[in-house]
Design a protein around this motif. Structure first.
Motif, PDB file in Angstrom:
ATOM      1  N   UNK A  78      32.774  43.484  37.732  1.00 28.85           N
ATOM      2  CA  UNK A  78      33.640  44.172  38.411  1.00 28.85           C
ATOM      3  C   UNK A  78      33.719  43.237  39.462  1.00 28.85           C
ATOM      4  N   UNK A  79      33.667  41.670  39.627  1.00 29.40           N
ATOM      5  CA  UNK A  79      33.737  40.913  40.529  1.00 29.40           C
ATOM      6  C   UNK A  79      35.081  40.526  40.671  1.00 29.40           C
ATOM      7  N   UNK A  80      36.046  40.676  39.462  1.00 29.65           N
ATOM      8  CA  UNK A  80      37.211  40.157  38.550  1.00 29.65           C
ATOM      9  C   UNK A  80      38.051  40.839  40.071  1.00 29.65           C
ATOM     10  N   UNK A  81      38.173  42.059  41.048  1.00 30.10           N
ATOM     11  CA  UNK A  81      39.682  41.572  41.732  1.00 30.10           C
ATOM     12  C   UNK A  81      38.804  40.996  42.815  1.00 30.10           C
ATOM     13  N   UNK A  82      37.714  40.860  43.273  1.00 32.91           N
ATOM     14  CA  UNK A  82      37.890  39.452  44.161  1.00 32.91           C
ATOM     15  C   UNK A  82      37.845  38.397  44.452  1.00 32.91           C
ATOM     16  N   UNK A  83      37.217  38.428  43.411  1.00 34.64           N
ATOM     17  CA  UNK A  83      37.822  36.491  42.230  1.00 34.64           C
ATOM     18  C   UNK A  83      39.247  35.830  43.251  1.00 34.64           C
ATOM     19  N   UNK A  84      40.377  37.413  42.172  1.00 34.22           N
ATOM     20  CA  UNK A  84      41.812  37.041  42.181  1.00 34.22           C
ATOM     21  C   UNK A  84      42.549  37.252  43.663  1.00 34.22           C
ATOM     22  N   UNK A 113      50.053  32.899  41.792  1.00 34.66           N
ATOM     23  CA  UNK A 113      49.892  32.993  40.839  1.00 34.66           C
ATOM     24  C   UNK A 113      49.136  33.325  39.445  1.00 34.66           C
ATOM     25  N   UNK A 114      47.977  32.371  40.427  1.00 39.78           N
ATOM     26  CA  UNK A 114      46.894  32.783  39.183  1.00 39.78           C
ATOM     27  C   UNK A 114      46.311  34.057  39.155  1.00 39.78           C
ATOM     28  N   UNK A 115      45.852  34.276  40.676  1.00 35.95           N
ATOM     29  CA  UNK A 115      45.785  36.089  40.560  1.00 35.95           C
ATOM     30  C   UNK A 115      46.716  37.094  39.646  1.00 35.95           C
ATOM     31  N   UNK A 116      48.167  36.864  39.467  1.00 32.56           N
ATOM     32  CA  UNK A 116      48.431  37.272  38.276  1.00 32.56           C
ATOM     33  C   UNK A 116      48.340  37.287  37.243  1.00 32.56           C
ATOM     34  N   UNK A 117      47.907  36.003  36.834  1.00 37.19           N
ATOM     35  CA  UNK A 117      47.901  35.996  35.679  1.00 37.19           C
ATOM     36  C   UNK A 117      46.621  36.912  35.843  1.00 37.19           C
ATOM     37  N   UNK A 118      45.059  36.755  36.339  1.00 40.91           N
ATOM     38  CA  UNK A 118      44.821  37.950  36.752  1.00 40.91           C
ATOM     39  C   UNK A 118      44.797  39.211  36.391  1.00 40.91           C
TER      40      UNK A 118
END
Length: 267
Positions: A78-84, A94-99
């Motif tokens: 569930x925390x994946x978007x906020x981590x990105x 670019x890391x957010x895009x990779x996620x």
């Protein structure tokens, strides 16, 4: 992980304060989260709360570390978007895009997937790819006429991206659609739409304050041109001498906040 009752009560009180303060006073919420973290760092809910408190105060590296810890403890995505989004905050779009392309995204519920789409579009904009950001936001959720909790934010992001691309007429249309979905006024879509339409709002209170200030200026005594300038020099010197004292006062304020947080925690 279970905690002794007394300790669990102390932790719970701090987490309640984090939830209550995080929108209005994120710095105090962060202070409470740090206390909870000291008391129960092995509890996933505490790590998550600490992450959101750090995120609210733009401490993105710290927030990301806490979110990762919570995810390791629970295995939850569930925390994946906020981590990105933390990666964006750290200047790593670019890391957010990779996620956004990882398998974890497919495990998110609908709200989480929309949130991930918003983060990905933001990352595209960070990289100067405004047209790609617009395409990223185009989705069945955006086209749907039904209003969901995420609808207003999704439409607003789309309108803002269109405006950045110079597509003003389309942006106006989507700001209007945002207003239809934004019953709680979570966005400033109405102000943005008014700005596009050339409507200017004037704060009556500000005008009144300005008039009062003008009246005060009219009543102010006129200084003699021959007035001794040593008086001004003394004022400047006093201000310079007080610099160290201000720092001490700031330290005192910080100590008072910490003491207040500790007192609230104990009661």
């Amino acid at each position: 992980m279970s905690l002794p009752k007394t300790l669990a009560d102390d932790v719970a009180r701090n987490l309640v304060m984090v939830a209550q303060l995080i929108d209005e006073d994120p710095e105090r919420a962060y202070a409470y989260s740090r206390i909870a973290l000291r008391l129960a760092s092995r509890v996933a809910a505490v790590r998550e709360a600490a992450g959101f408190a750090a995120y609210a105060t733009q401490k993105y590296a710290e927030a990301l570390a806490e979110f990762r810890a919570a995810r390791r403890m629970t295995g939850n995505v569930d925390l994946w978007p906020v981590m990105a989004d933390c990666e964006r905050g750290l200047g790593r779009p670019e890391r957010a895009m990779a996620m956004a392309g990882e398998p974890e995204v497919q495990k998110l519920d609908k709200a989480g997937q929309v949130e991930m789409r918003l983060v990905a579009a933001g990352a595209r904009r960070d990289m100067g790819q405004i047209d790609a950001a617009i395409v990223t936001l185009q989705s069945p959720e955006l086209a749907s006429s039904s209003v969901q909790p995420w609808t207003a934010r999704l439409r607003y992001a789309y309108a803002d991206a269109l405006l950045s691309a110079g597509r003003e007429d389309e942006a106006r249309e989507w700001f209007a659609k945002t207003i239809e979905a934004d019953k709680d006024g979570a966005t400033d879509a109405s102000d943005r739409l008014a700005e596009l339409d050339g409507v200017e709002f004037v704060d009556a209170m500000v005008e009144e304050d300005d008039e009062d200030a003008d009246e005060d200026d009219d009543l102010s005594p006129v200084l003699d041109a021959d007035t001794d300038t040593d008086v001004d020099t003394d004022v400047v010197d006093d201000d310079e001498d007080s610099g160290d004292g201000d720092e001490d006062d700031d330290d005192g304020v910080d100590e008072e906040v910490d003491e207040e947080v500790e007192r609230d925690t104990k009661h």
